[in-house]
Write a protein that holds these residues in place. Structure first.
Motif, short mmCIF file in Angstrom:
data_model
loop_
_atom_site.label_atom_id
_atom_site.label_comp_id
_atom_site.label_asym_id
_atom_site.label_seq_id
_atom_site.Cartn_x
_atom_site.Cartn_y
_atom_site.Cartn_z
N UNK A 115 -44.03 11.65 0.25
CA UNK A 115 -42.64 12.25 0.68
C UNK A 115 -43.66 14.39 0.61
N UNK A 116 -44.04 14.46 -0.62
CA UNK A 116 -44.74 15.64 -1.32
C UNK A 116 -45.09 16.27 0.28
N UNK A 117 -46.72 15.03 -0.09
CA UNK A 117 -47.60 15.08 1.21
C UNK A 117 -46.79 15.15 2.87
N UNK A 118 -45.82 14.72 3.22
CA UNK A 118 -45.80 14.87 4.43
C UNK A 118 -44.80 16.13 4.48
N UNK A 119 -44.23 16.50 3.74
CA UNK A 119 -43.21 17.33 3.84
C UNK A 119 -44.02 19.16 3.22
N UNK A 120 -44.74 18.84 3.11
CA UNK A 120 -46.27 19.99 3.00
C UNK A 120 -47.40 19.68 4.41
N UNK A 121 -47.60 19.09 5.02
CA UNK A 121 -47.61 19.21 5.74
C UNK A 121 -47.17 19.29 7.78
N UNK A 122 -46.16 20.19 6.79
CA UNK A 122 -44.98 20.36 7.88
C UNK A 122 -43.57 18.89 8.24
N UNK A 163 -54.59 1.19 -1.53
CA UNK A 163 -54.07 2.83 -1.61
C UNK A 163 -54.75 3.40 -0.38
N UNK A 164 -54.24 4.41 -0.19
CA UNK A 164 -55.02 5.09 1.00
C UNK A 164 -54.64 6.86 0.65
N UNK A 165 -55.66 7.29 1.73
CA UNK A 165 -55.73 9.04 1.76
C UNK A 165 -54.26 9.83 2.25
N UNK A 166 -53.89 10.87 1.75
CA UNK A 166 -53.02 11.52 2.72
C UNK A 166 -53.69 11.79 4.11
N UNK A 167 -55.22 12.38 3.68
CA UNK A 167 -55.56 12.98 4.87
C UNK A 167 -55.58 11.80 5.82
N UNK A 168 -55.98 10.07 5.34
CA UNK A 168 -56.03 9.47 6.22
C UNK A 168 -55.10 9.48 7.19
N UNK A 169 -53.46 9.18 6.35
CA UNK A 169 -51.94 8.84 6.36
C UNK A 169 -51.50 9.77 7.71
#
Length: 233
Positions: A18-25, A105-111
């Motif tokens: 959630x944090x990573x997605x919100x950060x990405x808009x 596990x996956x990276x934020x970039x890949x997600x």
């Protein structure tokens, strides 16, 4: 901003996503199990679901199958998240109707890359290409709208409404159709809401003298036309 529903019972993983997605808009809603996920989807259809394979109670695969079997959620983009790396599991996830599959596990970039790819496949016109009708130009990638050098200020809903009308010019759309395509099938929005946003959209277009391009078709709905704009020079 695209809305993503994250269905994941491990709260630490869910919060990190959630944090990573919100950060990405992205706008993010969290659900811990199939029941919560179903309630969230019943309330507002998201743009995409990140769905964990292993959930307490009903599995993510069963939930994906259910959504694919119902008219309202048949086209809902789904990315399965799983700790299973076996080829047979991947096939099972895709067979259940998932659009893509990510192994933990996956990276934020890949997600983020996978999410954007799935959204692009589903709505090819909505992400990059600029549209122009009657001198009015809308560019989704920069969120800019202008006409004859005049930049126009639009709210997010008016922007989506104008984008839909501009990609389907000269066609009449009922209020129900506009709610479905622009608001993403929000079950609690009344059709009168469309009239309010059309009024706001016309006000936003007024500085460039093209408010009249949004036509009210009595008893039928609204359409965007360039005929009026051309004849009014």
């Amino acid at each position: 901003m695209p809305a993503v529903l994250v269905v994941e019972d491990e709260s630490a993983i869910a919060e990190l996503i959630a944090i990573n997605l919100r950060h990405a808009g992205f706008e993010v809603t969290l659900a811990e199990n199939a029941d919560q996920a179903q309630m969230a989807v019943d309330a507002v259809l998201p743009d995409l679901v990140l769905l964990d394979w292993m959930l307490p109670g009903q599995s993510g695969v069963a939930l994906a199958r259910r959504w694919r079997g119902e008219a309202r959620t048949k086209e809902l983009p789904i990315i399965m998240l799983t700790a299973r790396a076996d080829e047979s599991d991947k096939v099972a996830g895709l067979d259940a109707g998932a659009d893509d599959y990510l192994t933990k596990p996956f990276s934020t970039q890949e997600l983020l890359a996978r999410i954007r790819a799935v959204l692009r496949r589903r709505v090819p016109e909505a992400l990059d290409s600029a549209v122009e009708v009657g001198g009015l130009r809308l560019d989704p990638s920069t969120r800019r709208v202008s006409r004859n050098g005049v930049d126009l200020k639009l709210g997010p809903t008016e922007f989506r409404l104008l984008h839909f009308l501009m990609t389907h010019p000269e066609r009449v759309h009922s209020r129900a159709q506009l709610l479905d395509r622009v608001w993403g099938d929000h079950v609690f929005i009344e059709e009168r809401t469309v009239d309010v946003h059309v009024k706001r959209l016309r006000e936003a277009l007024t500085p460039a003298r093209c408010a009249q391009m949004i036509e009210t078709v009595r008893g039928a709905g609204y359409r965007l036309t360039q005929q009026v704009a051309v004849s009014s020079h």
